[in-house]
Design a protein around this motif. Structure first.
Motif: not given
Length: 272
Positions: A45, A47-48, A165, A176, A218, A222-225
């Motif tokens: 959870d 990074t994207h 990050k 995103s 994703r 998280e991160p929810h994308a």
């Protein structure tokens, strides 16, 4: 390599060092699991572009394959495809990557994994340039290092995202969108691997696996994308379609050739 015995010993020692590094990477000998090391920058959870945790089970298959390759080296007397040197380098770089993560040097780990990716690309080029000696070699060598390359291709992107990050980079305020651009590049690379050489399967399959788990991560964590999840799924589908098309194309050619031959034979008979 100066001789078969030196080559075999070098591969074996490198494999054992890689296994030692792996043991440290899963928390043995006082090490932290990879997803907890380096401040958790490589967690599912973080990074994207981080794959969901289940994605890493592919390492079990890769390590079994590398063990089989090490044993196979004791059977192979010539290394006719010249893969032992890059194989040794890949094993040592794998161990080095784990140690850099354990030391919290995520930025340095990007350099190491980039070198690993380059070495595996060289190895893949050699494998596609010379056909395997048989079904066993195709599975143990081509299959193992194909999976290795495909997975590292995806993992490199996740590793770079983690390093950025850690350096405080926020993706220009649109993480995103940046992740989607990276996934598009990964899809292009995957298509390239799918059409390279003699219809490779393992490398595209490993990339599809990694991308699918990015999509899952994703979509559910998280991160929810959702947009990134869709992009990862589309990238996986594109690679799968390219691989399928590559497998079907030679068969179509063969069918066309057979049809032309049959037509020519029929015409010749009529002329007679």
């Amino acid at each position: 390599m100066t001789g078969p015995l030196v080559r075999r010993l070098a591969v074996t020692v490198s494999f054992l060092l890689a296994m030692l590094g792996t043991a440290i990477g899963v928390g043995a000998f006082g090490g932290d699991p990879i997803d907890e090391a380096a401040g958790g920058l490589l967690a599912a959870d973080a990074t994207h572009l981080a794959p969901a945790g289940s994605a890493f089970t592919i390492w079990s298959v890769i390590y079994v394959g590398l063990g089989a390759f090490t044993l196979w080296q004791w059977w192979d007397s010539r290394d006719a495809r010249g893969i032992a040197p890059p194989a040794i380098a890949s094993l040592l770089l794998n161990a080095a990557w784990i140690l850099t993560i354990q030391a919290g040097r995520v930025g340095l780990s990007v350099v190491v994994i980039a070198l690993l990716l380059a070495v595996l690309a060289v190895l893949f080029r050699r494998l596609t340039a010379v056909p395997p000696g048989g079904a066993l070699e195709r599975i143990v060598v081509d299959g193992t290092f194909g999976l290795y390359l495909g997975w590292v291709s995806v993992a490199t992107c996740a590793n770079i995202a983690a390093a950025l990050k850690g350096a405080g980079f926020s993706g220009f305020g649109a993480p995103s969108l940046l992740a989607i651009v990276v996934l598009a590049v990964v899809a292009v690379i995957g298509v390239g691997l799918a059409i390279a050489g003699r219809r490779p399967v393992a490398a595209p399959l490993a990339m599809i696996w990694g991308l699918a788990w990015i999509a899952v991560g994703r979509a559910t964590d998280e991160p929810h994308a959702p947009a990134v999840a869709i992009a990862a799924a589309v990238a996986a589908a594109v690679i799968a379609l390219a691989a399928a098309a590559q497998w079907l194309r030679p068969r179509r050619r063969g069918l066309a050739s057979t049809t032309r031959t049959a037509t020519t034979t029929t015409t010749a008979r009529r002329v007679r």
